[in-house]
Motif scaffolding. Structure first.
Motif: not given
Length: 349
Positions: A205-212, A231-235
């Motif tokens: 499972l991916v925890e954190t990502s970004n899409n430009l 899924s982790v708000d602080s991240s």
């Protein structure tokens, strides 16, 4: 039985955000919004929109220049949450990478840049209008072909139809000032994109990502729009502020908005237990229990109604948020029958 119908789930979840306390009376939520029949979802990522804007100076295109329209096309794109783990090419990142090298090697002058159209879709196409010295025409064409070969080699498995081409066109009247061009191109190249961290709690499972997701440069106005998920708000907040830091160095204004929480899995959920048993009795197998790296309205609704016992499921959908989106018809029938049977066996407090 209550039925909650919301608007704009794909473009901002404004319906879910508008939900007030005291409107719903139930204590169980069955969310009909997942993409694989036979799977029960018990968690999802939260998200935040990152919006970047900056004015830039323009000047008359220098003499002795010719112009090209550079086009990145044929990418698969897809859902910026579900498909981000597949490592597909992002057309905005491909273009920024090319422009940075073209600026260094050929002294190109950028007039326009546009790519992507939805925050929650991996951009499939991008176009740049640029000028280059006429005496460098042959070498520049060869340079573009070299980039196409390099990109096709890098993304041969994920984006086999990728094309990266140059088409000669009319010379633009004005181009971006060199100092602004230098900063903006490098910020786009440096902007975090794709998977940033995998989950330590759930394998695969991916925890954190970004899409430009979207880039626009024209007539003295630069805009870029990202969707950061975790899924982790602080991240989530950390990556969003990392993006902001990159563009702050160019003097851009950066706004974080539309933040919504993730949905933390509750493996002892009564509705999960009940629906797993129903599925096993009906189809002879235990459904998979999963979390998804995408924004489900459960996160927002659960924030307003923290006591809800929630689960999400649906028919099988492929290639969401792209022109190739489709649903498996047979799975719709199975999904509907499962829904009806689950309602008959819903756990009562």
């Amino acid at each position: 039985l209550e039925a909650l119908l919301t608007i704009d789930e794909e473009t901002g979840m404004t319906g879910a955000f508008g939900l007030k306390k005291g409107f719903l009376k139930g204590d169980i939520l069955m969310n009909l919004d997942s993409e694989d029949e036979g799977e029960l979802y018990v968690g999802c990522a939260g998200g935040v929109d990152v919006s970047i804007t900056r004015d830039y100076g323009t000047e008359k295109c220098p003499e002795g220049m010719i112009a090209f329209s550079i086009n990145a096309r044929g990418l698969k794109g897809g859902h910026s949450g579900v498909d981000i783990v597949l490592g597909r090419a992002n057309s905005n990142k491909l273009m920024a990478r090319f422009l940075m090298q073209a600026e260094a090697d050929f002294g190109i002058r950028l007039a326009e840049f546009e790519g992507g159209d939805l925050r929650n879709a991996i951009p499939r196409e991008a176009r740049a209008l640029l000028a280059v010295a006429e005496i460098k025409e042959a070498a520049f064409k060869k340079f573009v072909k070299g980039y196409e070969k390099m990109y096709r080699d890098e993304f041969t498995d994920t984006d086999p139809s990728l094309s990266f081409t140059a088409r000669k066109t009319e010379v633009p009247a004005r181009v971006m000032k060199e100092a602004d061009q230098y900063r903006i191109i490098r910020a786009l190249f440096a902007c975090p994109n794709g998977v940033q961290r995998m989950s330590q709690a759930m394998k695969g499972l991916v925890e954190t990502s970004n899409n430009l997701a979207i880039v626009r440069c024209a007539d003295g106005k630069f805009e870029a729009y990202c969707l950061t998920r975790s899924s982790v708000d602080s991240s989530k907040e950390a990556v969003a502020w990392k993006i902001a830091a990159v563009f702050h160095l160019t003097g851009a204004e950066v706004k974080l908005s539309g933040s919504y929480p993730g949905w933390k899995p509750q493996m002892d959920s009564p509705v999960l237990k009940s629906m797993s048993e129903v599925y096993n009795r009906k189809y002879g197998k235990v459904p998979e229990v999963r979390a998804i790296h995408a924004g489900l309205e459960c996160g927002i609704i659960g924030g307003v109604y923290p006591g809800l016992d929630m689960i999400s499921f649906g028919p099988t959908i492929r290639n969401p948020h792209s022109p190739d989106e489709k649903v498996n018809i047979e799975s719709v029938v199975k999904f509907y029958d499962f829904l009806c049977e689950s309602l008959k066996n819903v756990p009562v407090k």
